[in-house]
Scaffold this active site. Structure first.
Site, PDB file in Angstrom:
ATOM      1  N   GLY A 125       0.822  -1.204   0.000  1.00  0.00           N
ATOM      2  CA  GLY A 125       0.000   0.000   0.000  1.00  0.00           C
ATOM      3  C   GLY A 125       0.850   1.244   0.000  1.00  0.00           C
ATOM      4  N   GLU A 128      -1.675   6.894  -2.752  1.00  0.00           N
ATOM      5  CA  GLU A 128      -2.796   7.458  -2.002  1.00  0.00           C
ATOM      6  C   GLU A 128      -3.642   8.351  -2.905  1.00  0.00           C
ATOM      7  OE1 GLU A 128      -1.640   9.367   1.591  1.00  0.00           O
ATOM      8  OE2 GLU A 128      -0.591   7.596   2.380  1.00  0.00           O
ATOM      9  N   PRO A 129      -4.921   8.487  -2.583  1.00  0.00           N
ATOM     10  CA  PRO A 129      -5.771   9.401  -3.365  1.00  0.00           C
ATOM     11  C   PRO A 129      -5.182  10.809  -3.362  1.00  0.00           C
ATOM     12  CG  PRO A 129      -7.103   8.036  -1.898  1.00  0.00           C
ATOM     13  CD  PRO A 129      -5.682   7.812  -1.512  1.00  0.00           C
ATOM     14  N   ILE A 158      -4.614  -0.562  -5.079  1.00  0.00           N
ATOM     15  CA  ILE A 158      -3.709  -1.558  -4.499  1.00  0.00           C
ATOM     16  C   ILE A 158      -4.060  -2.958  -5.013  1.00  0.00           C
ATOM     17  CG2 ILE A 158      -2.695  -2.458  -2.404  1.00  0.00           C
ATOM     18  CD1 ILE A 158      -2.288   0.588  -2.950  1.00  0.00           C
ATOM     19  N   GLN A 340      -5.730  -2.404 -35.050  1.00  0.00           N
ATOM     20  CA  GLN A 340      -5.946  -1.909 -36.409  1.00  0.00           C
ATOM     21  C   GLN A 340      -5.918  -3.052 -37.419  1.00  0.00           C
ATOM     22  OE1 GLN A 340      -6.679   1.231 -36.758  1.00  0.00           O
ATOM     23  NE2 GLN A 340      -6.916   1.269 -38.999  1.00  0.00           N
ATOM     24  N   GLU A 367       3.512   1.446 -11.370  1.00  0.00           N
ATOM     25  CA  GLU A 367       4.896   1.326 -10.884  1.00  0.00           C
ATOM     26  C   GLU A 367       5.806   2.388 -11.506  1.00  0.00           C
ATOM     27  OE1 GLU A 367       6.714  -2.244  -9.776  1.00  0.00           O
ATOM     28  OE2 GLU A 367       4.897  -3.428  -9.929  1.00  0.00           O
ATOM     29  N   THR A 369       5.024   6.203 -13.764  1.00  0.00           N
ATOM     30  CA  THR A 369       4.570   6.605 -15.094  1.00  0.00           C
ATOM     31  C   THR A 369       5.753   6.769 -16.044  1.00  0.00           C
ATOM     32  OG1 THR A 369       4.729   8.962 -14.599  1.00  0.00           O
ATOM     33  CG2 THR A 369       2.624   7.863 -14.068  1.00  0.00           C
TER      34      THR A 369
END
Length: 386
Positions: A125, A128-129, A158, A340, A367, A369
């Site tokens: 965890g 977080e928001p 999570i 496509q 994990e 960006t």
């Protein structure tokens, strides 16, 4: 001289997972995906195969392999389905490895056998928001009250956190203030079912629909003081090291998806006819598939290189970030091109290509960006942010 050929042991493992993926996973995963149901029977089989214990020493209940072996398994699974692959990836790199790397002898004795056998899943965890990529912006707190930690806060997105076999979540939390005034972040193991620990209903997701993902909340959640994982105040550093390893694993998963797109398009190009010819005879299709194969091959070399650096005990942060960036881009590009080539059939959820398209995007986000990977690479090159 570099040699990227697999050893006999690695090839044997890769081949066995390939067989499992094609014979056991492929025929049934579409139904699990459509029902948004966690594939417990497949996870149990992976446990019996020893896949969850691949990088764990035999004395700790594992297979005595290495992290590269895990990556090979993830690639072969993702060639067929990413939900099953991410369940294994998160179960090992985010669930098991923190205990394996930083746990006390007692913590390892308690958790590793079940984690390595696949009978128990662990989760990590961190996110977080409202924080997203800003892992240092952790707001969840853990206050030491006597011989217990009291946790308050929430976590988002999570993986493996709400299954019937989830045993615990390792949570990052602010446990104090550092001498420089910054946050002291530690990691604490919170067993499933602990009072005050609530698992929200599963998310409705665009992809990875046969994997388990939840938001978590902690409301005066009390756990024993000995549930601290590793050194107090080192939680953030521990997490970053786990993420470096995990990025190689996600790169391997991404390569699997990219290669799976090539597999499906080769088959389809040799079967589908248009204007009286197999579509594979048209140069436009040939070139598109050639580009797809090139992306998958290049990305595979990138994660092989990162894994090799890690196995040698060298610094591998830059290589891991490059592998994750290149491989996730390859997965997304190949999924788009495969859709496509398949045309309308590629837009149907019952086709593997339709699932690949839905599963690919998260690989550029989870994990770390793509933007974070570029930031890490730049820093490793000595470029400082302004």
């Amino acid at each position: 001289m570099l040699d990227n050929r697999l050893s006999e042991e690695h090839e044997a493992l890769r081949s066995s997972v390939e067989t499992f993926a094609r014979k056991d996973v492929a025929p049934v995963i579409g139904d699990y995906y459509e029902r948004e149901e966690f594939p417990y029977p497949l996870v149990q089989t992976m446990g019996r195969m020893g896949l969850f214990g691949l990088p764990v020493a035999e004395e700790d209940g594992g297979m005595g392999g290495d992290y590269f072996t895990l990556c090979l398994a993830l690639e072969e699974l993702a060639r067929v389905d990413s939900s099953v692959s991410i369940t294994l990836e998160a179960g090992v790199s985010l669930g098991l490895m923190p205990i394996y790397r930083f746990g006390t002898a007692e913590q390892k004795k308690k958790w590793l056998p079940g984690l390595a056998s696949g009978e128990v899943l662990g989760a990590f965890g961190l996110t977080e928001p409202g924080c997203g990529s800003d892992a240092g912006g952790t707001r969840t707190t853990a206050v030491l009250d006597g011989d217990e930690w009291v946790l308050n806060g929430s976590k988002a997105f999570i993986t493996n956190s709400g299954t019937d076999i989830t045993g615990f979540v390792t949570v990052t939390a602010v446990t104090g203030t550092k001498p420089d005034g910054g946050k002291e972040i530690s990691t604490i193991v919170v067993p499933s079912g602990t009072p005050g620990f609530t698992v929200a209903p599963k998310y409705s997701k665009v992809g990875w629909n046969a994997s388990d993902t939840h938001e978590l909340s902690f409301d005066d959640c009390r756990v024993p003081a000995e549930n601290l994982l590793g050194e107090r105040g080192r939680g953030y550093a521990q997490f970053l090291s786990i993420l470096d390893e995990g990025r190689i694993a996600i790169a391997a998963l991404s390569v699997g998806l990219a290669q799976g797109c090539v597999d499906e398009c080769l088959r389809y190009a040799q079967e589908r006819e248009s204007f009286g010819r197999k579509i594979g005879e048209y140069q436009a299709i040939q070139f598109k598939i050639a580009d797809m194969e090139t992306r998958a091959h290049t990305a595979r070399l990138a994660y092989y290189d990162a894994a090799a650096s890690m196995q040698r005990g060298e610094r591998f942060k830059r290589q891991a970030a490059i592998a994750k960036l290149v491989a996730s881009n390859a997965a997304m590009d190949n999924a788009r091109d495969a859709t496509q080539i398949f045309g309308g059939y590629g837009f149907m959820n019952e086709t593997p290509v339709g699932r690949f398209y839905r599963d690919a995007k998260i690989l550029e986000i989870g994990e770390g960006t793509s933007e974070v990977q570029r930031m890490l690479i730049a820093r490793e090159l000595g470029l400082e942010a302004g």
